[in-house]
Write a protein that holds these residues in place. Structure first.
Motif, short mmCIF file in Angstrom:
data_model
loop_
_atom_site.label_atom_id
_atom_site.label_comp_id
_atom_site.label_asym_id
_atom_site.label_seq_id
_atom_site.Cartn_x
_atom_site.Cartn_y
_atom_site.Cartn_z
N ILE A 249 -18.74 -66.13 41.84
CA ILE A 249 -17.53 -66.84 41.38
C ILE A 249 -16.97 -66.22 40.11
O ILE A 249 -15.80 -65.80 40.08
CB ILE A 249 -17.82 -68.35 41.20
CG1 ILE A 249 -18.22 -68.97 42.54
CG2 ILE A 249 -16.60 -69.06 40.62
CD1 ILE A 249 -18.72 -70.40 42.42
N PRO A 250 -17.74 -66.12 39.01
CA PRO A 250 -17.18 -65.47 37.82
C PRO A 250 -16.86 -64.00 38.04
O PRO A 250 -15.94 -63.46 37.41
CB PRO A 250 -18.26 -65.67 36.75
CG PRO A 250 -19.50 -65.98 37.49
CD PRO A 250 -19.09 -66.69 38.74
N THR A 251 -17.62 -63.32 38.92
CA THR A 251 -17.32 -61.91 39.19
C THR A 251 -15.95 -61.77 39.84
O THR A 251 -15.18 -60.86 39.51
CB THR A 251 -18.40 -61.29 40.09
OG1 THR A 251 -19.68 -61.46 39.47
CG2 THR A 251 -18.16 -59.81 40.31
N PHE A 252 -15.63 -62.67 40.76
CA PHE A 252 -14.29 -62.65 41.36
C PHE A 252 -13.22 -62.92 40.30
O PHE A 252 -12.19 -62.23 40.25
CB PHE A 252 -14.19 -63.69 42.47
CG PHE A 252 -12.81 -63.82 43.04
CD1 PHE A 252 -12.39 -63.00 44.07
CD2 PHE A 252 -11.91 -64.75 42.52
CE1 PHE A 252 -11.09 -63.10 44.58
CE2 PHE A 252 -10.62 -64.85 43.03
CZ PHE A 252 -10.22 -64.03 44.06
N LYS B 5 -21.97 -57.96 45.62
CA LYS B 5 -21.16 -58.93 44.86
C LYS B 5 -20.01 -58.24 44.15
O LYS B 5 -18.85 -58.69 44.23
CB LYS B 5 -22.06 -59.64 43.86
CG LYS B 5 -21.34 -60.57 42.90
CD LYS B 5 -22.29 -61.09 41.83
CE LYS B 5 -22.76 -60.00 40.90
NZ LYS B 5 -23.68 -60.48 39.85
N VAL B 6 -20.31 -57.16 43.44
CA VAL B 6 -19.28 -56.47 42.67
C VAL B 6 -18.23 -55.84 43.58
O VAL B 6 -17.02 -55.95 43.35
CB VAL B 6 -19.92 -55.40 41.75
CG1 VAL B 6 -18.84 -54.56 41.07
CG2 VAL B 6 -20.80 -56.07 40.70
N ASP B 7 -18.69 -55.18 44.65
CA ASP B 7 -17.74 -54.52 45.55
C ASP B 7 -16.80 -55.52 46.21
O ASP B 7 -15.58 -55.34 46.20
CB ASP B 7 -18.49 -53.74 46.62
CG ASP B 7 -17.56 -53.13 47.65
OD1 ASP B 7 -16.99 -52.06 47.38
OD2 ASP B 7 -17.38 -53.74 48.74
N ARG B 8 -17.34 -56.60 46.79
CA ARG B 8 -16.48 -57.52 47.53
C ARG B 8 -15.56 -58.30 46.59
O ARG B 8 -14.39 -58.49 46.89
CB ARG B 8 -17.32 -58.50 48.35
CG ARG B 8 -18.29 -57.88 49.31
CD ARG B 8 -17.66 -56.89 50.30
NE ARG B 8 -18.66 -56.57 51.30
CZ ARG B 8 -19.66 -55.68 51.14
NH1 ARG B 8 -19.73 -54.99 50.02
NH2 ARG B 8 -20.55 -55.47 52.09
N ALA B 9 -16.10 -58.76 45.45
CA ALA B 9 -15.27 -59.52 44.52
C ALA B 9 -14.14 -58.67 43.96
O ALA B 9 -13.00 -59.13 43.81
CB ALA B 9 -16.12 -60.08 43.39
N ALA B 10 -14.45 -57.41 43.64
CA ALA B 10 -13.43 -56.52 43.10
C ALA B 10 -12.42 -56.11 44.17
O ALA B 10 -11.20 -56.15 43.95
CB ALA B 10 -14.08 -55.28 42.49
N MET B 11 -12.91 -55.71 45.34
CA MET B 11 -12.00 -55.24 46.39
C MET B 11 -11.14 -56.36 46.97
O MET B 11 -10.05 -56.10 47.49
CB MET B 11 -12.79 -54.55 47.50
CG MET B 11 -13.42 -53.23 47.09
SD MET B 11 -12.28 -52.08 46.26
CE MET B 11 -11.00 -51.88 47.49
N ALA B 12 -11.60 -57.60 46.86
CA ALA B 12 -10.74 -58.71 47.26
C ALA B 12 -9.50 -58.76 46.39
O ALA B 12 -8.47 -59.33 46.78
CB ALA B 12 -11.51 -60.03 47.16
N ASN B 13 -9.59 -58.15 45.20
CA ASN B 13 -8.46 -58.06 44.28
C ASN B 13 -7.87 -56.65 44.22
O ASN B 13 -7.10 -56.34 43.31
CB ASN B 13 -8.92 -58.48 42.88
CG ASN B 13 -9.25 -59.95 42.79
OD1 ASN B 13 -8.36 -60.79 42.80
ND2 ASN B 13 -10.54 -60.28 42.71
N SER B 14 -8.26 -55.79 45.17
CA SER B 14 -7.79 -54.39 45.21
C SER B 14 -8.10 -53.67 43.91
O SER B 14 -7.29 -52.91 43.39
CB SER B 14 -6.28 -54.33 45.51
OG SER B 14 -5.99 -54.95 46.74
N LEU B 15 -9.30 -53.90 43.40
CA LEU B 15 -9.76 -53.28 42.16
C LEU B 15 -10.94 -52.36 42.47
O LEU B 15 -11.91 -52.78 43.10
CB LEU B 15 -10.19 -54.35 41.15
CG LEU B 15 -10.82 -53.86 39.85
CD1 LEU B 15 -9.75 -53.25 38.94
CD2 LEU B 15 -11.54 -55.01 39.13
N GLU B 16 -10.89 -51.12 42.02
CA GLU B 16 -12.02 -50.22 42.17
C GLU B 16 -12.98 -50.40 41.00
O GLU B 16 -12.56 -50.45 39.85
CB GLU B 16 -11.58 -48.76 42.22
CG GLU B 16 -12.76 -47.79 42.18
CD GLU B 16 -12.36 -46.35 42.40
OE1 GLU B 16 -12.63 -45.50 41.53
OE2 GLU B 16 -11.78 -46.07 43.46
#
Length: 654
Positions: free
Chosen positions: A359-362, A520-531
């Protein structure tokens, strides 16, 4: 950073059908690559590659994928970054093997290296994070590959006569051949680990490619292909322990800082805005400090804060940012902001995922994407430099336990259990001001009961499995299941490390890190189109870390000792020295408050019986104990809730 998908249909199909199915799969990955998309297919072979692009390097048309090698032999769909690709171009030129370059993307570099050196040799020479699917038109072979540490995901599986593959399961699910049959055995692993560890997935017949592996599938015997490693973490462990660095603390700190600087410098290469996550802890502060030391302008840093007491690290991050002079952005989020993320979690992670720091990672990824397209992260420091409390426990508690006869351990465990967790909490609350700081624990009652369970372990490995498990006997919880073997239970796959703390670090780096943290990091970031990029996972940093003796990682009851010495060169000690917090949310209170009705609906006994996956009794017992305040079962319950929420979302979208 991108998303890739595709399939190999052995019976073949028309070009129109192949492209249509691939485009439908690719659309599921738009969040991973909103800037561009492409599909390539070979109708005669039945092979299709599709890619969604988040443009980072070479924003021109020359970076479009799927991409062909200059000679036309290879076609690739690539996700990730090759940080040393410019050096690889120089090496190709020196060998007279460089093509006439069309652009400056790392994907084009990789293809040229495939032609010159072959795929496996290319990966051994490459520094980066990646997953790819490459079709060799000459050999009529499909090659799937994943980076050494598992930063980028890759799923694959045979569904009837079609091999499906992609960056996320949601891409595979929309193909007509996909069979969405839940794997009950994998569900037991999820209950134990909060995630489904590789090579398993929640679906029968679908697998994750392990980090550092290649899968080469030929037309002759496509179903017989098995993944093979091109790089093995255990080899790094063995070599590092057998050839330790003989140097002073100061020399070791110099070597570590030099290696980290090189990794960070290479990962700051970008044609789009770049920044970093900053929690104010040791790992992220070290990354940001070295970024700022090599930058001529203030680095953009990002953190989120909570007003909940005991969960806010934003004030620490702000102090570090102020000292370093970064361009800092912080956002305090309300409980309502955090709770609003929960309905999105099943689609973000596309298989059950139970780490509540999702949650906070997203939220921090969402904040960061407003300003930049690339963010560096401090992940990996705990596994490489001895940061988790369980490594300290292994050096103290387990050593003491070894000298206790089993009957004595049983007696101590019984004594610990006789005192309810809430009573432990009250005692420690009153005694806290009189105790040394290192003895002041969060949730002491739960830790006392967890220690009671660990006391009965027969060996160090069983001790670690107990500590690392969310549900202790998950096969008893999942109806019709049998818990499969994993890295943690397969002794043949264990690293050769006689010291328990080092063994635990090596196991975490090959299981918890790629299957939980990096997912966690990949999915939360990529859900926001962030590398996201993780400098500590440069394999050369990993190799150096394993050559450092343990006393330079854990010293005086403190983990990450040497990493701290590097950080203290840039940030005053008092700004970063505090008990380890983790990236947490007040889940225990939320489950008794604003999430209670939602959780009750998902955990109702009638619902559990009707769905037929879980034995309801233990779940209901923990739920009732949690609501009453007798025990804090937040994490065990959250794991079940995440499966239930995912199952509900899957049934609604079917």
């Amino acid at each position: 950073m991108c998303g890739l998908t595709g399939f190999w249909h052995l019976r073949g199909a028309s070009r129109e059908i192949l492209r249509s199915q691939a485009e439908q799969m690719s659309r599921q990955l738009t969040h991973r690559g909103p800037d561009d998309s492409g599909v390539w297919c070979d109708e005669a072979a039945g092979i299709v590659l599709a890619q969604r692009r988040l443009s980072i390097l070479d924003l021109s048309e020359a970076g479009h994928q799927p991409m062909h090698s200059a000679c036309g032999r290879y076609v690739i769909a690539f996700n990730g970054e090759i940080y040393n690709h410019l050096e690889l171009r120089q090496r190709l030129a020196a060998e007279g093997a460089a093509p006439t370059w069309r652009g400056h993307s790392d994907t084009e570099t990789m293809l040229a290296c495939f032609v010159a050196w072959g795929i496996e040799r290319t990966l051994q020479l490459s520094v980066g994070m990646f997953a790819f699917a490459a079709w060799d038109r000459q050999q009529r072979t499909l090659v799937l590959g994943r980076d050494r540490m598992g930063e980028k995901p890759l799923y694959y599986g045979w569904c009837k006569d079609t091999l499906l593959f992609g960056s996320e399961l949601k891409a595979l699910k929309v193909h007509p051949a996909f069979n969405a049959q839940i794997d009950r055995d994998a569900l037991t692993l999820f209950l134990r680990h909060d995630c489904v560890p590789a090579p398993y997935t929640i679906y029968q017949g679908v697998l994750k490619l392990r980090p550092g592996h290649l899968l080469q599938i030929s037309l002759d015997a496509p179903r017989d292909a098995q993944p093979t490693p091109y790089w093995h973490y255990n080899d790094v462990v063995s070599q590092g322990l057998s050839e330790p660095l003989a140097c002073s603390d100061s020399e070791a700190a110099d070597a570590l800082e030099q290696r980290l600087r090189a990794s960070i410098s290479s990962q700051m290469l970008s044609d789009v805005p770049l920044g970093a996550f900053l929690s104010g802890g040791i790992d992220s502060s070290t990354i940001v400090a070295l970024m700022q030391a090599s930058s001529h302008r203030p680095v953009k840093t990002f953190t989120i804060g909570f007003d909940e007491n005991g969960y806010d690290e934003a004030v620490h991050a702000s102090a570090v940012a102020g000292h370093l002079g970064t361009e800092h952005t912080e956002l305090y989020v309300s409980p309502e902001d955090a709770l609003a993320v929960i309905p999105r979690l099943p689609s973000i992670f596309c298989e059950p995922f139970g780490d509540s720091s999702q949650i906070p990672t997203f939220l921090v990824s969402e904040l960061t994407r407003r300003e930049v397209t690339v963010a560096l992260s401090g992940d990996g420091g705990d596994e490489l430099f001895g940061g988790y409390n369980r490594y300290l426990t292994a050096r103290t508690t387990w050593k003491r336990m070894l000298h206790m006869p089993r009957f004595a351990r049983k007696a101590v465990a019984g004594t610990l259990r006789t005192i309810p967790p809430v009573a432990w909490d009250r005692m420690m609350e009153h005694a806290g001001p009189l105790l040394p700081k290192k003895w002041r624990l969060a949730a002491p009652g739960d830790k006392a009961h967890k220690l009671a369970e660990a006391l009965m372990a027969s060996n160090g490995q069983a001790f670690f499995l107990n500590v690392a498990s969310r549900w202790k006997e998950p096969a008893n919880m999942v109806i019709g299941s049998r818990e499969p073997s994993t890295l943690l239970t397969d002794a043949e796959a264990w690293p050769e490390a006689s010291n328990l703390a080092q063994w635990m670090m090596a196991m975490d780096a090959q299981s918890y890190l790629p299957d939980d943290i990096l997912v966690k990091v990949d999915r939360a970031a990529m859900a926001n189109s962030l590398e996201t990029r993780v400098p500590m996972l440069d394999h050369r940093v990993v190799e150096l870390a394993w050559r450092l003796p343990l006393h330079q990682k854990i010293r005086h009851g403190q983990g990450k000792w040497l990493l701290r010495q590097v950080l203290y060169r840039h940030v005053p000690k008092e700004l970063v020295e505090r008990p380890k917090m983790g990236f947490a949310v007040p889940l225990d209170r939320w489950l008794r408050g604003p999430l209670r009705d939602w959780a009750e609906s998902l955990l109702s006994e009638s619902r559990l019986r009707q769905e037929g996956y879980f034995e309801p009794h233990s779940i209901r017992q923990k739920w009732e104990e949690h609501l009453s305040g007798r025990r804090n079962w937040q994490y065990a319950l959250w794991t079940v809730l995440m499966f239930q929420a995912w199952l509900e979302a899957s049934q609604q979208s079917a």
